[in-house]
Structure formats: C-alpha cells, structure tokens
Design a protein around this motif. Sequence first.
Motif, PDB file in Angstrom:
ATOM      1  N   ARG A  61      74.001  52.604  21.053  1.00 16.75           N
ATOM      2  CA  ARG A  61      74.788  51.373  21.218  1.00 16.75           C
ATOM      3  C   ARG A  61      74.282  50.552  22.397  1.00 16.75           C
ATOM      4  O   ARG A  61      74.236  49.327  22.326  1.00 16.75           O
ATOM      5  CB  ARG A  61      76.264  51.706  21.408  1.00 16.75           C
ATOM      6  CG  ARG A  61      76.941  52.110  20.134  1.00 16.75           C
ATOM      7  CD  ARG A  61      78.406  52.368  20.346  1.00 16.75           C
ATOM      8  NE  ARG A  61      79.065  52.717  19.096  1.00 16.75           N
ATOM      9  CZ  ARG A  61      80.292  53.181  19.022  1.00 16.75           C
ATOM     10  NH1 ARG A  61      81.014  53.337  20.118  1.00 16.75           N
ATOM     11  NH2 ARG A  61      80.818  53.484  17.862  1.00 16.75           N
ATOM     12  N   ILE A 118      72.945  46.798  22.447  1.00 18.73           N
ATOM     13  CA  ILE A 118      73.411  45.741  23.351  1.00 18.73           C
ATOM     14  C   ILE A 118      72.210  44.975  23.888  1.00 18.73           C
ATOM     15  O   ILE A 118      72.199  43.747  23.906  1.00 18.73           O
ATOM     16  CB  ILE A 118      74.230  46.318  24.526  1.00 18.73           C
ATOM     17  CG1 ILE A 118      75.593  46.784  24.051  1.00 18.73           C
ATOM     18  CG2 ILE A 118      74.389  45.294  25.646  1.00 18.73           C
ATOM     19  CD1 ILE A 118      76.374  47.540  25.115  1.00 18.73           C
ATOM     20  N   ASP A 136      70.845  42.822  21.221  1.00 19.55           N
ATOM     21  CA  ASP A 136      71.738  41.695  20.972  1.00 19.55           C
ATOM     22  C   ASP A 136      71.576  40.631  22.050  1.00 19.55           C
ATOM     23  O   ASP A 136      71.507  39.436  21.750  1.00 19.55           O
ATOM     24  CB  ASP A 136      73.193  42.183  20.919  1.00 19.55           C
ATOM     25  CG  ASP A 136      74.169  41.064  20.612  1.00 19.55           C
ATOM     26  OD1 ASP A 136      74.066  40.466  19.522  1.00 19.55           O
ATOM     27  OD2 ASP A 136      75.033  40.798  21.470  1.00 19.55           O
ATOM     28  N   ASP A 159      80.859  40.709  31.174  1.00 19.44           N
ATOM     29  CA  ASP A 159      81.547  40.152  30.009  1.00 19.44           C
ATOM     30  C   ASP A 159      80.583  39.951  28.839  1.00 19.44           C
ATOM     31  O   ASP A 159      80.941  40.218  27.684  1.00 19.44           O
ATOM     32  CB  ASP A 159      82.225  38.828  30.358  1.00 19.44           C
ATOM     33  CG  ASP A 159      83.433  39.015  31.263  1.00 19.44           C
ATOM     34  OD1 ASP A 159      84.044  40.110  31.233  1.00 19.44           O
ATOM     35  OD2 ASP A 159      83.767  38.066  31.999  1.00 19.44           O
ATOM     36  N   ARG A 197      80.018  43.392  27.427  1.00 20.11           N
ATOM     37  CA  ARG A 197      81.194  43.850  26.675  1.00 20.11           C
ATOM     38  C   ARG A 197      81.315  43.128  25.343  1.00 20.11           C
ATOM     39  O   ARG A 197      81.694  43.733  24.325  1.00 20.11           O
ATOM     40  CB  ARG A 197      82.459  43.667  27.507  1.00 20.11           C
ATOM     41  CG  ARG A 197      82.581  44.673  28.614  1.00 20.11           C
ATOM     42  CD  ARG A 197      83.875  44.510  29.369  1.00 20.11           C
ATOM     43  NE  ARG A 197      83.968  45.502  30.421  1.00 20.11           N
ATOM     44  CZ  ARG A 197      84.712  45.362  31.499  1.00 20.11           C
ATOM     45  NH1 ARG A 197      85.449  44.269  31.662  1.00 20.11           N
ATOM     46  NH2 ARG A 197      84.745  46.302  32.408  1.00 20.11           N
ATOM     47  N   ASP A 198      80.999  41.839  25.322  1.00 17.10           N
ATOM     48  CA  ASP A 198      81.020  41.087  24.062  1.00 17.10           C
ATOM     49  C   ASP A 198      80.029  41.684  23.075  1.00 17.10           C
ATOM     50  O   ASP A 198      80.354  41.874  21.898  1.00 17.10           O
ATOM     51  CB  ASP A 198      80.695  39.607  24.294  1.00 17.10           C
ATOM     52  CG  ASP A 198      81.826  38.847  24.973  1.00 17.10           C
ATOM     53  OD1 ASP A 198      82.973  39.362  25.003  1.00 17.10           O
ATOM     54  OD2 ASP A 198      81.556  37.747  25.496  1.00 17.10           O
ATOM     55  N   SER A 199      78.837  41.984  23.561  1.00 13.29           N
ATOM     56  CA  SER A 199      77.836  42.609  22.702  1.00 13.29           C
ATOM     57  C   SER A 199      78.320  43.978  22.218  1.00 13.29           C
ATOM     58  O   SER A 199      78.185  44.326  21.060  1.00 13.29           O
ATOM     59  CB  SER A 199      76.507  42.767  23.446  1.00 13.29           C
ATOM     60  OG  SER A 199      75.898  41.523  23.671  1.00 13.29           O
ATOM     61  N   TRP A 200      78.885  44.752  23.141  1.00  6.45           N
ATOM     62  CA  TRP A 200      79.395  46.080  22.803  1.00  6.45           C
ATOM     63  C   TRP A 200      80.438  45.982  21.684  1.00  6.45           C
ATOM     64  O   TRP A 200      80.383  46.739  20.708  1.00  6.45           O
ATOM     65  CB  TRP A 200      80.005  46.725  24.045  1.00  6.45           C
ATOM     66  CG  TRP A 200      80.552  48.102  23.807  1.00  6.45           C
ATOM     67  CD1 TRP A 200      81.825  48.427  23.436  1.00  6.45           C
ATOM     68  CD2 TRP A 200      79.848  49.336  23.931  1.00  6.45           C
ATOM     69  NE1 TRP A 200      81.959  49.787  23.331  1.00  6.45           N
ATOM     70  CE2 TRP A 200      80.760  50.373  23.629  1.00  6.45           C
ATOM     71  CE3 TRP A 200      78.539  49.665  24.277  1.00  6.45           C
ATOM     72  CZ2 TRP A 200      80.405  51.717  23.659  1.00  6.45           C
ATOM     73  CZ3 TRP A 200      78.193  51.015  24.312  1.00  6.45           C
ATOM     74  CH2 TRP A 200      79.113  52.019  24.000  1.00  6.45           C
ATOM     75  N   ASP A 201      81.356  45.050  21.810  1.00  6.40           N
ATOM     76  CA  ASP A 201      82.402  44.898  20.803  1.00  6.40           C
ATOM     77  C   ASP A 201      81.822  44.488  19.454  1.00  6.40           C
ATOM     78  O   ASP A 201      82.290  44.951  18.410  1.00  6.40           O
ATOM     79  CB  ASP A 201      83.455  43.871  21.259  1.00  6.40           C
ATOM     80  CG  ASP A 201      84.312  44.384  22.397  1.00  6.40           C
ATOM     81  OD1 ASP A 201      84.375  45.621  22.610  1.00  6.40           O
ATOM     82  OD2 ASP A 201      84.929  43.551  23.106  1.00  6.40           O
ATOM     83  N   ARG A 202      80.799  43.643  19.457  1.00  7.12           N
ATOM     84  CA  ARG A 202      80.163  43.222  18.216  1.00  7.12           C
ATOM     85  C   ARG A 202      79.457  44.397  17.547  1.00  7.12           C
ATOM     86  O   ARG A 202      79.499  44.545  16.327  1.00  7.12           O
ATOM     87  CB  ARG A 202      79.147  42.109  18.486  1.00  7.12           C
ATOM     88  CG  ARG A 202      79.669  40.722  18.265  1.00  7.12           C
ATOM     89  CD  ARG A 202      78.554  39.675  18.182  1.00  7.12           C
ATOM     90  NE  ARG A 202      77.696  39.619  19.354  1.00  7.12           N
ATOM     91  CZ  ARG A 202      78.054  39.083  20.517  1.00  7.12           C
ATOM     92  NH1 ARG A 202      79.268  38.598  20.669  1.00  7.12           N
ATOM     93  NH2 ARG A 202      77.233  39.048  21.534  1.00  7.12           N
ATOM     94  N   LYS A 256      79.942  47.724  18.108  1.00  9.76           N
ATOM     95  CA  LYS A 256      80.841  48.842  17.823  1.00  9.76           C
ATOM     96  C   LYS A 256      81.538  48.617  16.503  1.00  9.76           C
ATOM     97  O   LYS A 256      81.682  49.431  15.686  1.00  9.76           O
ATOM     98  CB  LYS A 256      81.844  48.951  18.961  1.00  9.76           C
ATOM     99  CG  LYS A 256      82.573  50.242  19.002  1.00  9.76           C
ATOM    100  CD  LYS A 256      83.404  50.284  20.269  1.00  9.76           C
ATOM    101  CE  LYS A 256      84.535  51.235  20.066  1.00  9.76           C
ATOM    102  NZ  LYS A 256      85.484  51.255  21.102  1.00  9.76           N
TER     103      LYS A 256
END
Length: 102
Positions: free
Chosen positions: A71, A75, A78, A92, A95-100, A102
């Motif tokens: 992951r 990131i 991404d 941030d 984290r945005d990349s992580w959420d996308r 995940k």
Amino acid sequence: KVGFEYPSIDHVFDKMHEELDELKSAIKSGGEDDIKDEYGDVLLVSALFGSYLKLNSEETLRQSCDKFIKRFNAIEDDLKSRATTLDDASIDDMRDSWDRIK
C-alpha cells in the motif's frame, strides 16, 4: 498447557485496554524504561490474541507488514501520478492516497 489463560477473549480485550492505558501513562511521565516495559506488555497481549484466535502471530504480523509495504508503494505511485513526491507531499496528501488505495 497448564491452563494459565484468560477464560475468554473478552478478558484479553480488557487486558489490552489496561495495558494501553498504562502505556499512555508511561508516555506522559516520560520514563524511557517504563515506556519500553509497557510497550512490551502491549505487544505481548497483542500476541495473546493470536492464541485465542488460533493464528500464528508472527506470520500474521508478517502478512500485515507485506500489505502495508504494498500500500505504501501504491501511495508513492499515486503521488507520482499527480506529479508529487513523498518528500513534497503533506500528510494529508498521503492519507488521501491511502484512502483511495485502501
């Protein structure tokens, strides 16, 4: 083997909460030895969950580390696709990349 165990996994959850509270207190007091001791207790209780769940804790941790690495690499990819590097990205952005991903 000799029966020195909690009666149910619910007791293990209670113990984890207790150990996390003790770790928080140790961090607040700032004593390195106390922090290390309490962190070790948290790790030990974490491994105890594996026993109750009939899982190999070391193998399960290794799988989670591998998943995290994949992951995190995603990131980085991404961010590159958005013309950003890890060094330039804010938490941030990461984290945005992580959420996308995940």
